[in-house]
Design a protein around this motif. Structure first.
Motif, PDB file in Angstrom:
ATOM      1  N   THR A  88      -0.397  -0.446  -4.402  1.00 15.12           N
ATOM      2  CA  THR A  88       0.659  -0.100  -5.350  1.00 15.12           C
ATOM      3  C   THR A  88       1.285  -1.322  -6.006  1.00 15.12           C
ATOM      4  O   THR A  88       1.906  -1.204  -7.042  1.00 15.12           O
ATOM      5  N   GLN A 125       2.553  12.398  -5.591  1.00 19.97           N
ATOM      6  CA  GLN A 125       3.380  11.381  -6.218  1.00 19.97           C
ATOM      7  C   GLN A 125       2.627  10.092  -6.430  1.00 19.97           C
ATOM      8  O   GLN A 125       3.230   9.079  -6.759  1.00 19.97           O
ATOM      9  N   GLN A 185       1.337  11.562   3.860  1.00 20.89           N
ATOM     10  CA  GLN A 185       2.204  11.366   2.712  1.00 20.89           C
ATOM     11  C   GLN A 185       1.943  12.450   1.669  1.00 20.89           C
ATOM     12  O   GLN A 185       1.001  13.235   1.786  1.00 20.89           O
ATOM     13  N   ASP A 186       2.755  12.439   0.642  1.00 18.95           N
ATOM     14  CA  ASP A 186       2.649  13.439  -0.420  1.00 18.95           C
ATOM     15  C   ASP A 186       1.720  12.901  -1.504  1.00 18.95           C
ATOM     16  O   ASP A 186       2.060  11.952  -2.199  1.00 18.95           O
ATOM     17  N   HIS A 225      -0.470   6.568   7.059  1.00 18.42           N
ATOM     18  CA  HIS A 225       0.070   5.375   6.412  1.00 18.42           C
ATOM     19  C   HIS A 225       0.312   4.271   7.425  1.00 18.42           C
ATOM     20  O   HIS A 225       0.006   3.093   7.181  1.00 18.42           O
ATOM     21  N   ILE A 247       0.837  -1.195   0.000  1.00 24.42           N
ATOM     22  CA  ILE A 247       0.000   0.000   0.000  1.00 24.42           C
ATOM     23  C   ILE A 247       0.873   1.247   0.000  1.00 24.42           C
ATOM     24  O   ILE A 247       2.021   1.235   0.441  1.00 24.42           O
ATOM     25  N   GLY A 248       0.272   2.301  -0.511  1.00 22.32           N
ATOM     26  CA  GLY A 248       0.942   3.601  -0.465  1.00 22.32           C
ATOM     27  C   GLY A 248      -0.098   4.651  -0.175  1.00 22.32           C
ATOM     28  O   GLY A 248      -1.300   4.423  -0.349  1.00 22.32           O
ATOM     29  N   GLY A 249       0.352   5.817   0.258  1.00 19.76           N
ATOM     30  CA  GLY A 249      -0.599   6.887   0.536  1.00 19.76           C
ATOM     31  C   GLY A 249      -0.846   7.055   2.016  1.00 19.76           C
ATOM     32  O   GLY A 249      -0.296   6.340   2.838  1.00 19.76           O
TER      33      GLY A 249
END
Lengths: 538, 128
Positions: free
Chosen positions: B58, B43, B39-40, B90, B33-35
């Motif tokens: 991801t 991107q 987080q930014d 996150h 996972i991302g986000g």
């Protein structure tokens, strides 16, 4: 006032320059001959060893040592220097000498004339207030009111203001002239005229209202004199601003390029007239530019000659076209096409001169480095033989004590050969005479300098001022300009300073007008966050 | 999947149930996972709206439990076992997914193709 002559740069050395100029010319010619001889010598060195005793002078640049130096194979390599050639003068020399004579005579006249004018004006200015004060006492002493305390106080003020004016004029104007400029220095002329008008108008007023009417109010007369001195001080302030302060703030950037080898420097100048800018550039030239060495330019000239000699144009079309291209319009097309054909042929021709240049330069670099390393080792070894004597040793060995000059002469022979070879390889041998080298060595020994410090002035060519006066090589400069030389510098103005061997091309650019605006940053506004982009596997 | 902070979010979601696989001592799900709100979001290559700070998938391990269950790369995870995933950091998202006492996670995920599929199916029938 610089209402002075046309050409010479350092006017009151003109007498000496004539003599030393000829001497320098002759010694340069002879050193060129010897340089040619030694050039061939170096090529044949690989087969013949030349042994010379160390005490013999090896760098014979001055006239006295001319006849003593002889190489072993001088019979094949020296160009003959006969007795008559030492005293003969070429046509060029004669023209130059007569021009020197004319210039120096004309120069002296104009300089003395302007000096006399300045002195007369100065005397007039200083004696006027004193005359204003003294004349009533001389002409109508019985009618004059006696001078009270206020009036005598004004005497003191007049005296001190005159003293200050005297010192200020001495500081600003009584300096030896740096140069002779071609045209009148406009600001000085204007100021002189202003002062003259001013003093004349004061005299007029004095003559009409005071002398004629024989005014008895002496205090009024003294106040009049004080006002004159005040106004003179203000004119002096104007002179300082116009002559000194106005050109201090830099607003032009000039680029000075030497025409023969492309050395370029950039300077910042203020608002100056073209002739004063030329003077500023020349003074900085003597301090900054490395000395002009014509021996380094021969290689590119020979290459250029080879390019030109490579192609010849023949036209085979008809009898009328065989004439050399004249400048009449019908044949202009023919000349144009011929030159174009030549350029095209030159471009197509397989030219290997770039190859030769590359290898020649690499070889030269290698040779210079080899000679330099030998030189450095020789000098370092020579310097180890000399030690500064301590006080207590003086009592022990008084016999062998030497002063710096003798010490230099003692260690010079061991490094002379290496130094001479190095100077020959870098073509600097005419810049340094043996006398100057020994002097420099004595100087370095006196101040306990390291061998590297001694060598520094031979390894890199220094500014022109560091060499002997003979090698300034240009004391007369001509200013060539398309606009009037008393006009001011402007953006894009160009002028050329020419001397006998090369010229300096000067171009000007204005420093741009800068518009600054303000932005206030609150110190508390500096805040940061982390920008992460992590990826986690689950 | 446009999203306005403070306004209720409407999305077409798919229910996916993943059974964790025991790999040594850990229970793995087989995706990354991302986000997150820390987080930014600029991107994120999968989001339409570059201010979306949600949790996105991801990477999927091929033939892992998530792949078998139908999770796709680029899916946005809206809920895990009833817990909201649209406004979490996150680390909290990771913790929600990797609880050691749970063997099964039930996700609500959304993707762009779901919206389009629903629109297509709605558009082919006349309005009633």
């Amino acid at each position: 006032m610089d209402t002075e002559s046309t050409y010479s740069g350092y006017s009151y050395y003109s007498g000496r320059s004539r003599g030393s100029h000829r001497h320098g010319e002759r010694s340069r010619e002879r050193s060129r001959d010897r340089h040619k001889a030694r050039g061939k010598d170096s090529r044949s060195e690989k087969s013949i060893t030349i042994t010379t005793t160390p005490a013999e002078p090896l760098l014979g640049d001055s006239a006295a040592r001319a006849e003593q130096v002889q190489d072993d194979n001088w019979g094949e390599t020296t160009t003959a220097v006969t007795g008559t050639s030492e005293h003969s003068l070429s046509q060029e020399d004669i023209v130059r000498i007569t021009k020197d004579l004319e210039d120096s005579v004309g120069l002296d006249c104009r300089r003395y004339f302007s000096l006399a004018l300045a002195v007369a004006l100065g005397l007039l200015v200083f004696l006027t207030p004193l005359a204003f004060l003294a004349l009533p006492h001389l002409l109508w002493p019985e009618k004059l009111q006696s001078c009270g305390t206020a009036c005598e106080g004004l005497f003191i003020s007049v005296a001190f203001k005159l003293l200050i004016l005297l010192l200020a004029v001495w500081a600003l104007f009584f300096r030896p002239p740096r140069a002779g400029l071609p045209r009148v220095f406009v600001f000085r002329a204007l100021l002189a005229v202003l002062v003259l008008l001013f003093v004349v108008s004061y005299w007029l007023f004095y003559g009409v209202r005071i002398l004629d009417s024989q005014d008895e109010n002496y205090q009024g007369i003294v106040q009049y004199a004080v006002s004159l001195v005040d106004a003179l001080l203000f004119i002096h302030y104007l002179a300082i601003v116009l002559l000194e302060l106005r050109q201090l703030q830099p607003c032009f950037s000039v680029c000075v390029a030497r025409s023969t080898d492309g050395e370029t420097r950039h300077y910042n100048l203020g608002r100056l007239s073209i002739q004063r800018a030329a003077l500023a550039v020349l003074e900085r030239y003597y301090c900054d530019f490395p000395v002009h060495n014509p021996a380094l330019l021969s290689a590119s000239k020979s290459r250029a000659a080879k390019h030109l000699a490579g192609l010849k144009v023949y036209s085979v079309d008809g009898p009328g076209n065989n004439a050399p291209p004249p400048l009449t319009p019908p044949a202009a097309g023919l000349a144009h096409s011929q030159s174009r054909a030549m350029i095209a042929a030159a471009a197509r021709r397989r030219d290997t001169s770039h190859n030769e240049l590359y290898y020649e330069e690499a070889e030269h670099e290698r040779r210079v480095r080899k000679r330099k390393s030998r030189l450095v080792v020789a000098v370092e070894e020579a310097f180890t033989h000399i030690k500064r004597m301590q006080e207590e040793e003086q009592k022990k060995a008084p016999g062998d004590v030497m002063d710096p000059r003798e010490a230099a002469q003692a260690i010079f022979p061991s490094m002379a050969r290496a130094l001479q070879k190095y100077l020959r390889t870098t073509r600097q041998q005419h810049c340094h005479s043996m006398e100057s080298i020994q002097q420099h060595l004595a100087f370095c020994i006196t101040y306990s300098m390291a061998p590297k410090a001694f060598l520094e002035c031979y390894l890199t060519p220094g500014p022109t001022l560091q060499y002997s006066r003979d090698h300034w090589l240009a004391r007369q400069w001509t200013l060539v300009s398309e606009v009037s030389v008393t006009g001011g510098l402007a953006d894009g103005s160009t002028f050329v300073l020419r001397c006998a061997d090369f010229s300096l091309v000067v171009t000007t650019r204005t420093i741009p007008y800068i518009q600054l605006s303000e932005e206030y940053v609150d110190p508390k506004s500096h805040k940061f966050v982390l920008r992460l982009q992590s990826e986690t596997s689950v | 999947m446009s999203f306005m902070p403070g306004q209720p979010l409407t999305a077409v979601v798919q229910r996916i149930q993943i059974e964790k696989l025991r790999h040594g001592e850990n229970l793995i799900l087989g995706f990354s996972i991302g986000g997150g709100i820390d987080q930014d979001p600029g991107q994120n290559p999968f989001s339409d709206d570059k201010t979306d700070k949600g949790i996105y998938v991801t990477r999927i391990t091929p033939r892992g439990p998530a792949d078998v269950a139908g999770l796709r790369m680029g899916d946005k995870i809206m809920q895990v076992n009833g817990w909201d995933m649209t406004m979490v950091t996150h680390d909290r998202a990771r913790k929600r997914l990797t609880k050691k006492n749970e063997d099964v996670v039930r996700l609500l995920v959304t993707r762009r193709s779901l919206e389009e599929a629903v629109k297509q199916s709605m558009g082919s029938y006349p309005r009633q």
